[in-house]
Design a protein around this motif. Structure first.
Motif, PDB file in Angstrom:
ATOM      1  N   VAL A  59     -20.905  41.946   5.543  1.00 50.30           N
ATOM      2  CA  VAL A  59     -22.355  41.779   5.470  1.00 50.30           C
ATOM      3  C   VAL A  59     -22.755  40.656   6.423  1.00 50.30           C
ATOM      4  CG1 VAL A  59     -24.323  41.276   3.994  1.00 50.30           C
ATOM      5  CG2 VAL A  59     -22.367  42.548   3.077  1.00 50.30           C
ATOM      6  N   ASP A  61     -25.137  38.082   7.635  1.00 50.81           N
ATOM      7  CA  ASP A  61     -26.312  37.326   7.222  1.00 50.81           C
ATOM      8  C   ASP A  61     -26.488  36.126   8.145  1.00 50.81           C
ATOM      9  OD1 ASP A  61     -24.367  35.512   6.392  1.00 50.81           O
ATOM     10  OD2 ASP A  61     -24.539  36.049   4.274  1.00 50.81           O
ATOM     11  N   ASP A  62     -27.192  35.089   7.689  1.00 50.15           N
ATOM     12  CA  ASP A  62     -27.466  33.952   8.567  1.00 50.15           C
ATOM     13  C   ASP A  62     -26.471  32.803   8.412  1.00 50.15           C
ATOM     14  OD1 ASP A  62     -28.208  33.094   6.091  1.00 50.15           O
ATOM     15  OD2 ASP A  62     -30.303  32.661   6.591  1.00 50.15           O
ATOM     16  N   ASP A  63     -25.349  33.068   7.737  1.00 52.43           N
ATOM     17  CA  ASP A  63     -24.315  32.046   7.548  1.00 52.43           C
ATOM     18  C   ASP A  63     -23.141  32.368   8.473  1.00 52.43           C
ATOM     19  OD1 ASP A  63     -22.273  30.365   6.705  1.00 52.43           O
ATOM     20  OD2 ASP A  63     -22.783  30.527   4.584  1.00 52.43           O
ATOM     21  N   THR A  91     -28.245  41.859   6.817  1.00 53.50           N
ATOM     22  CA  THR A  91     -29.416  41.338   6.100  1.00 53.50           C
ATOM     23  C   THR A  91     -30.333  40.556   7.032  1.00 53.50           C
ATOM     24  OG1 THR A  91     -28.343  39.263   5.436  1.00 53.50           O
ATOM     25  CG2 THR A  91     -28.072  41.164   3.974  1.00 53.50           C
ATOM     26  N   VAL A  92     -29.864  40.289   8.250  1.00 55.32           N
ATOM     27  CA  VAL A  92     -30.669  39.639   9.293  1.00 55.32           C
ATOM     28  C   VAL A  92     -30.354  40.314  10.622  1.00 55.32           C
ATOM     29  CG1 VAL A  92     -30.665  37.406   8.104  1.00 55.32           C
ATOM     30  CG2 VAL A  92     -28.914  37.893   9.837  1.00 55.32           C
ATOM     31  N   GLY A 121     -33.080  47.559   5.606  1.00 53.74           N
ATOM     32  CA  GLY A 121     -32.763  46.262   6.175  1.00 53.74           C
ATOM     33  C   GLY A 121     -33.382  46.069   7.541  1.00 53.74           C
TER      34      GLY A 121
END
Length: 260
Positions: A59, A61-63, A91-92, A121
């Motif tokens: 996934v 994401d922003d991490d 997710t981003v 998404g």
């Protein structure tokens, strides 16, 4: 053409039990969730001769640190199962640098990034997915996941929408088969609301028992020359109580008739 099975995370049977049932039903492959890769599962692949096409799921994401750690862990799971791909969702919209680093981490382990787009998404359309593919695949192995639910809902390709098929499938017809990692195949019940997350997680249907334009979807890809892996992925609350053997049989029979 080969046929695989992507499991519903809410099925209660053990992966090894599902793999055995899928082999009996006629499937060639069974995907696996990363947290369910264990010695019993790996032995089931060996005993049945079925392959693991992909491990679920990375996934994005922003991490950035978490993503890269997850990519390395998923690469190890893929190596243990012999999987070709790690399914990748978003997710981003990631920075290009981050996406390339993730793809490179998978590629270093001999695994490809399978890019999935979804109307739920930020990578919502086929065009979005192809853009992510071009970034990830610049220096690493990558392919597109074309999910019939995601594509048809995003394009409005329903059986009861007159004329939808002609406009909805023109973009799909332009995708080179070599760019497709695999297809995920399912139907959908008539939507009860605009809560699409609930619809996709609980109200999919066996192919032919719903409202999606599956004949046009499969026909478009076949005419384009696609001859790869088709994974049945029917996330359905109504089917979750079926025994693995019955579930696998119904999934196989309902899927293959569109592709042979």
């Amino acid at each position: 053409m080969q046929f695989g099975l992507t499991p519903d995370l809410r099925w209660t049977c053990r992966p090894a039990e599902l793999i055995a049932a899928a082999a009996t039903a006629g499937f060639d492959a069974v995907s696996v969730h990363a947290d369910r890769v264990d010695p019993e599962t790996i032995d089931a692949y060996r005993r049945t001769g079925l392959r693991c096409p992909d491990v679920l799921a990375l996934v994005v994401d922003d991490d950035e640190r978490r993503i890269l750690t997850a990519a390395e862990e998923l690469s190890e799971r893929a190596r243990r199962t012999g999987a070709d791909w790690v399914l990748t969702t978003f997710t981003v919209v990631p920075p290009e640098r981050v996406l390339r680093r993730c793809a490179a981490a998978l590629d270093a382990a001999g695994v490809g990034m399978a890019v999935e787009f979804s109307p739920l998404g930020p990578i919502a359309t086929l065009a979005d997915g192809l853009r992510m593919l071009s970034i990830a695949g610049g220096s690493a192995r990558a392919g597109l996941v074309v999910d019939s639910w995601h594509y048809c809902f995003g394009a409005g390709a329903f059986r009861d929408t007159a004329g939808a098929a002609d406009s909805a499938f023109s973009a799909l017809a332009s995708v080179p088969p070599a760019d497709i990692a695999f297809v995920q195949f399912t139907d959908a019940l008539p939507p009860e609301s605009d809560r699409l997350l609930r619809e996709t997680l609980h109200r999919r249907a066996l192919p032919g028992e719903g409202v999606l334009a599956l004949a046009r979807f499969a026909g478009t890809l076949r005419e384009r020359g696609f001859d790869g892996l088709v994974n049945a992925e029917v996330l359905s609350a109504a089917l979750r109580d079926l025994a693995p053997a019955e579930l696998a049989r119904r999934l196989f029979e309902s899927t293959v008739r569109y592709w042979r």
